[in-house]
Design a protein around this motif. Structure first.
Motif, PDB file in Angstrom:
ATOM      1  N   GLY A  73       4.822  62.896  27.924  1.00 23.94           N
ATOM      2  CA  GLY A  73       5.172  62.179  26.711  1.00 23.94           C
ATOM      3  C   GLY A  73       4.390  60.893  26.543  1.00 23.94           C
ATOM      4  N   SER A  74       4.517  60.324  25.362  1.00 22.40           N
ATOM      5  CA  SER A  74       3.753  59.129  25.022  1.00 22.40           C
ATOM      6  C   SER A  74       4.274  57.876  25.721  1.00 22.40           C
ATOM      7  CB  SER A  74       3.787  58.903  23.503  1.00 22.40           C
ATOM      8  OG  SER A  74       5.127  58.796  23.043  1.00 22.40           O
ATOM      9  N   GLU A  75       5.429  57.976  26.385  1.00 21.60           N
ATOM     10  CA  GLU A  75       5.930  56.781  27.080  1.00 21.60           C
ATOM     11  C   GLU A  75       5.113  56.454  28.319  1.00 21.60           C
ATOM     12  OE1 GLU A  75       9.004  60.088  28.135  1.00 21.60           O
ATOM     13  OE2 GLU A  75       7.658  59.577  26.499  1.00 21.60           O
ATOM     14  N   PHE A  76       4.310  57.408  28.792  1.00 27.60           N
ATOM     15  CA  PHE A  76       3.475  57.160  29.962  1.00 27.60           C
ATOM     16  C   PHE A  76       2.009  57.122  29.552  1.00 27.60           C
ATOM     17  CE2 PHE A  76       7.149  59.526  31.856  1.00 27.60           C
ATOM     18  CZ  PHE A  76       7.709  58.432  32.489  1.00 27.60           C
ATOM     19  N   VAL A  77       1.282  56.159  30.071  1.00 28.97           N
ATOM     20  CA  VAL A  77      -0.132  56.023  29.719  1.00 28.97           C
ATOM     21  C   VAL A  77      -1.057  56.263  30.902  1.00 28.97           C
ATOM     22  CG1 VAL A  77       0.341  54.420  27.842  1.00 28.97           C
ATOM     23  CG2 VAL A  77      -0.088  53.520  30.122  1.00 28.97           C
ATOM     24  N   LYS A  78      -0.532  56.195  32.132  1.00 30.49           N
ATOM     25  CA  LYS A  78      -1.419  56.347  33.283  1.00 30.49           C
ATOM     26  C   LYS A  78      -0.630  56.717  34.537  1.00 30.49           C
ATOM     27  CE  LYS A  78      -3.341  52.680  35.142  1.00 30.49           C
ATOM     28  NZ  LYS A  78      -4.235  51.524  35.369  1.00 30.49           N
ATOM     29  N   VAL A  79      -1.207  57.636  35.325  1.00 36.68           N
ATOM     30  CA  VAL A  79      -0.685  57.932  36.655  1.00 36.68           C
ATOM     31  C   VAL A  79      -1.354  56.979  37.633  1.00 36.68           C
ATOM     32  CG1 VAL A  79      -0.465  59.658  38.474  1.00 36.68           C
ATOM     33  CG2 VAL A  79      -0.325  60.357  36.084  1.00 36.68           C
ATOM     34  N   LEU A  80      -0.568  56.227  38.381  1.00 40.00           N
ATOM     35  CA  LEU A  80      -1.136  55.287  39.346  1.00 40.00           C
ATOM     36  C   LEU A  80      -1.598  56.030  40.593  1.00 40.00           C
ATOM     37  CD1 LEU A  80       1.515  52.420  39.061  1.00 40.00           C
ATOM     38  CD2 LEU A  80      -0.630  52.684  37.806  1.00 40.00           C
ATOM     39  N   ASP A  81      -2.618  55.487  41.228  1.00 37.37           N
ATOM     40  CA  ASP A  81      -3.134  56.117  42.448  1.00 37.37           C
ATOM     41  C   ASP A  81      -2.136  56.016  43.599  1.00 37.37           C
ATOM     42  OD1 ASP A  81      -5.489  56.777  41.167  1.00 37.37           O
ATOM     43  OD2 ASP A  81      -6.474  54.901  41.730  1.00 37.37           O
ATOM     44  N   GLU A  82      -1.342  54.993  43.582  1.00 38.67           N
ATOM     45  CA  GLU A  82      -0.393  54.754  44.671  1.00 38.67           C
ATOM     46  C   GLU A  82       0.870  55.593  44.490  1.00 38.67           C
ATOM     47  OE1 GLU A  82       0.936  53.904  47.990  1.00 38.67           O
ATOM     48  OE2 GLU A  82      -0.854  52.745  47.465  1.00 38.67           O
ATOM     49  N   ARG A  83       1.372  56.171  45.591  1.00 37.30           N
ATOM     50  CA  ARG A  83       2.621  56.933  45.569  1.00 37.30           C
ATOM     51  C   ARG A  83       3.665  56.348  46.515  1.00 37.30           C
ATOM     52  NH1 ARG A  83       1.424  62.617  47.403  1.00 37.30           N
ATOM     53  NH2 ARG A  83       3.677  62.797  47.063  1.00 37.30           N
ATOM     54  N   HIS A  84       3.230  55.531  47.461  1.00 35.85           N
ATOM     55  CA  HIS A  84       4.143  54.972  48.457  1.00 35.85           C
ATOM     56  C   HIS A  84       4.929  53.798  47.864  1.00 35.85           C
ATOM     57  CE1 HIS A  84       1.443  57.283  50.986  1.00 35.85           C
ATOM     58  NE2 HIS A  84       2.307  57.174  51.984  1.00 35.85           N
ATOM     59  N   ILE A  85       6.253  53.915  47.920  1.00 34.02           N
ATOM     60  CA  ILE A  85       7.095  52.784  47.524  1.00 34.02           C
ATOM     61  C   ILE A  85       7.219  51.825  48.702  1.00 34.02           C
ATOM     62  CG2 ILE A  85       9.395  52.106  46.732  1.00 34.02           C
ATOM     63  CD1 ILE A  85       9.601  54.941  45.482  1.00 34.02           C
ATOM     64  N   ASP A  86       7.517  52.382  49.864  1.00 32.40           N
ATOM     65  CA  ASP A  86       7.502  51.624  51.113  1.00 32.40           C
ATOM     66  C   ASP A  86       7.160  52.622  52.216  1.00 32.40           C
ATOM     67  OD1 ASP A  86       9.876  53.050  51.654  1.00 32.40           O
ATOM     68  OD2 ASP A  86      11.116  51.439  50.846  1.00 32.40           O
TER      69      ASP A  86
END
Length: 316
Positions: free
Chosen positions: A174-187
């Motif tokens: 959907g249009s609410e997202f503009v980019k997938v970030l390279d990072e996946r680790h929260i911690d």
């Protein structure tokens, strides 16, 4: 030039001891179109040579005969390549046959150049690709992605394959997202499927679970006749909610913000993609609506919802 029935000869070059000649042969057919062959030869020229003599009467120094198919191919080669080659062009696309495979190879060679930014600037500056063509290419790419999605639904793909598909086709979320970030680790303990930058510049979470296997959306048994979430869905909701909570805890972490490209982290929302809904009954559809409304920071979708959204977005 000398013409004999079904034959035509011409001297290409006449030197003191050698003559070069070319000749057409017409081979008539009753059941199909007549065929033309070409013979080119270089012959030793005898004394008192008469140009009207047949080339076969001389011992050839070299001789080549092209059958009809070879001759037609030679004509096409000369028509397509002689003028560009004469002017120093090493690669070109003949406009009378724009969709030949050889032309595709030339276009691929252009777009595979390593200096991508310069290539993009060149294309935009010179309007190499018209706007309507660019839109058409994007639509065609998305349509192909939808076909791939449908095929994957029928092949019981592992979760990593679905992660790859969503990574390459984040537009479907959907249009609410503009980019997938390279990072996946929260911690160090929590790794999401996707950390996303939303249209408002804040960080959100997307979590997916493979649509097949034992992951049922609704429990096999009902509660007072009402559909209830399966244990697998409850676990997935719990996991997604935990990720949202952990991202909130990292909101003021300088190291975390650096890893997520300084995308602002305030009240993150989550999207969970889980299970199938193509064969739901009307009360299951209604129960889904009620379930989704009970979460203020988490939206739940099935793979069939994703497919339906994607088809609507491209007008399929």
């Amino acid at each position: 030039m000398k013409t004999v029935k079904n034959r035509l000869f011409r001297v290409l070059k006449n030197k003191a001891r050698v003559v070069t000649r070319a000749g057409f042969w017409k081979i008539p057919h009753d059941s199909r179109e007549d065929e033309i062959s070409l013979k080119v030869g270089r012959y030793t020229k005898p004394e008192n040579w008469d140009e009207s003599e047949e080339p076969e009467t001389h011992k050839p120094r070299s001789e080549l005969t092209l059958d009809h198919e070879e001759f037609i191919a030679l004509i096409e080669f000369l028509q397509d390549n002689y003028e560009p080659f004469k002017h120093g062009v090493k690669a070109f696309i003949p406009l009378d046959r724009p969709f030949d495979q050889s032309n595709a190879d030339q276009i691929k060679a252009l777009f595979s150049l390593p200096r991508k930014k310069e290539l993009v600037d060149f294309i935009l500056k010179n309007e190499v690709i018209p706007e309507e063509l660019a839109i058409g290419l994007e639509q065609a790419k998305r349509r192909k992605a939808i076909v791939d999605f449908q095929q994957m639904l029928g092949n019981d793909q592992v979760e990593s394959n679905w992660q790859t598909w969503f990574q390459e086709n984040s537009w479907v979320l959907g249009s609410e997202f503009v980019k997938v970030l390279d990072e996946r680790h929260i911690d160090t303990h929590n790794i999401s499927d996707f950390l996303m930058e939303a249209y408002d510049g804040f960080l959100d979470i997307v979590e997916i679970k493979r649509p097949e296997g034992q992951l049922r959306f609704w429990s096999a048994s009902r509660d007072h006749g009402n559909p209830v979430p399966s244990q697998g869905l409850i676990k997935a909701i719990t996991q997604a909610s935990r990720y949202i909570y952990e991202v909130e805890r990292e909101a003021n972490s300088i190291k975390f913000l650096e890893r997520v490209d300084n995308v602002r982290t305030v009240k993150p929302r989550g999207t969970l993609i889980f299970g199938r809904s193509g064969e739901w009954s009307s009360d299951e559809i209604e129960a889904y609506r009620i379930l989704n409304s009970s979460y203020h920071n988490l939206s739940i979708m099935t793979y069939d919802h994703v497919l339906q959204r994607a088809r609507q977005m491209v007008g399929m």
